[in-house]
Design a protein around this motif. Structure first.
Motif, PDB file in Angstrom:
ATOM      1  N   ASN A 193      10.671  -6.917  -1.529  1.00 51.59           N
ATOM      2  CA  ASN A 193       9.895  -8.144  -1.278  1.00 51.59           C
ATOM      3  C   ASN A 193       8.404  -7.805  -1.158  1.00 51.59           C
ATOM      4  O   ASN A 193       8.002  -6.647  -1.157  1.00 51.59           O
ATOM      5  CB  ASN A 193      10.421  -8.882  -0.042  1.00 51.59           C
ATOM      6  CG  ASN A 193      10.181  -8.136   1.254  1.00 51.59           C
ATOM      7  OD1 ASN A 193       9.228  -7.384   1.407  1.00 51.59           O
ATOM      8  ND2 ASN A 193      11.055  -8.337   2.214  1.00 51.59           N
ATOM      9  N   GLY A 194       7.582  -8.842  -1.059  1.00 47.27           N
ATOM     10  CA  GLY A 194       6.134  -8.664  -1.042  1.00 47.27           C
ATOM     11  C   GLY A 194       5.604  -7.842   0.118  1.00 47.27           C
ATOM     12  O   GLY A 194       4.690  -7.033  -0.053  1.00 47.27           O
ATOM     13  N   LEU A 195       6.182  -8.031   1.307  1.00 51.05           N
ATOM     14  CA  LEU A 195       5.713  -7.260   2.465  1.00 51.05           C
ATOM     15  C   LEU A 195       6.044  -5.787   2.305  1.00 51.05           C
ATOM     16  O   LEU A 195       5.224  -4.915   2.608  1.00 51.05           O
ATOM     17  CB  LEU A 195       6.317  -7.824   3.748  1.00 51.05           C
ATOM     18  CG  LEU A 195       5.872  -9.248   4.106  1.00 51.05           C
ATOM     19  CD1 LEU A 195       6.589  -9.737   5.366  1.00 51.05           C
ATOM     20  CD2 LEU A 195       4.366  -9.307   4.288  1.00 51.05           C
ATOM     21  N   ALA A 196       7.241  -5.489   1.813  1.00 51.97           N
ATOM     22  CA  ALA A 196       7.633  -4.099   1.569  1.00 51.97           C
ATOM     23  C   ALA A 196       6.761  -3.493   0.465  1.00 51.97           C
ATOM     24  O   ALA A 196       6.398  -2.320   0.526  1.00 51.97           O
ATOM     25  CB  ALA A 196       9.111  -4.011   1.208  1.00 51.97           C
ATOM     26  N   LEU A 197       6.421  -4.297  -0.530  1.00 53.96           N
ATOM     27  CA  LEU A 197       5.544  -3.842  -1.603  1.00 53.96           C
ATOM     28  C   LEU A 197       4.201  -3.407  -1.039  1.00 53.96           C
ATOM     29  O   LEU A 197       3.717  -2.308  -1.331  1.00 53.96           O
ATOM     30  CB  LEU A 197       5.342  -4.964  -2.627  1.00 53.96           C
ATOM     31  CG  LEU A 197       4.270  -4.737  -3.692  1.00 53.96           C
ATOM     32  CD1 LEU A 197       4.670  -3.608  -4.631  1.00 53.96           C
ATOM     33  CD2 LEU A 197       4.018  -6.014  -4.466  1.00 53.96           C
ATOM     34  N   HIS A 198       3.596  -4.241  -0.207  1.00 57.24           N
ATOM     35  CA  HIS A 198       2.305  -3.902   0.390  1.00 57.24           C
ATOM     36  C   HIS A 198       2.401  -2.640   1.239  1.00 57.24           C
ATOM     37  O   HIS A 198       1.540  -1.759   1.146  1.00 57.24           O
ATOM     38  CB  HIS A 198       1.777  -5.067   1.222  1.00 57.24           C
ATOM     39  CG  HIS A 198       0.957  -6.036   0.438  1.00 57.24           C
ATOM     40  ND1 HIS A 198       0.197  -7.002   1.045  1.00 57.24           N
ATOM     41  CD2 HIS A 198       0.767  -6.199  -0.897  1.00 57.24           C
ATOM     42  CE1 HIS A 198      -0.428  -7.714   0.110  1.00 57.24           C
ATOM     43  NE2 HIS A 198      -0.079  -7.252  -1.066  1.00 57.24           N
TER      44      HIS A 198
END
Length: 131
Positions: free
Chosen positions: A2-7
């Motif tokens: 997901n986006g938070l894990a990506l960041h």
């Protein structure tokens, strides 16, 4: 991923690169990673979702966009030399770390040799020794 894990994955990778520094020259909504004053990665949620913007070789950028639906032309950057990565299916830790390291190496390669914190031709490769 997901986006938070990506960041988190991208930031963790970037912070571990020799000479990398985090700044916020465009305000608090943009995390900008530089090496010797040159940008190699930006992170933001400005387009309405978490994205990571990275430098890429033009030919490689085209191939990546063809292969991954979550890789698009660079958001607010030169579309030929930059890509935007979002979280989603097929985006994993290995891919993110590879793209961040490749972006870093491309920027380091353009620095004067005396300013290069690593050898951009061997850094991060299986056969390369870091200087």
């Amino acid at each position: 991923m997901n986006g938070l894990a990506l960041h988190k994955t991208a930031a963790d990778c970037a912070e571990g690169l020799p000479g990398a520094q985090l700044g916020h020259p465009f305000g608090p909504d943009w995390e900008v990673f530089k090496v010797r004053g040159k940008v190699f990665m930006l992170m933001t949620e400005v387009p309405g979702r978490p994205v990571v913007i990275l430098k890429a070789d033009p030919g490689e950028a085209l191939a990546l966009r063809d292969q991954y639906s979550h890789i698009t032309p660079g958001y607010h950057m030169n579309k030929k030399h930059w890509i935007t990565l979002e979280g989603g299916e097929g985006v994993d830790k290995k891919l993110v770390e590879e793209l961040v390291t490749d972006s870093y190496r491309l920027v380091v390669a353009r620095l004067p040799r005396a300013e290069q914190p690593v050898d951009p031709h061997t850094y991060g490769t299986a056969s390369g020794a870091d200087r």
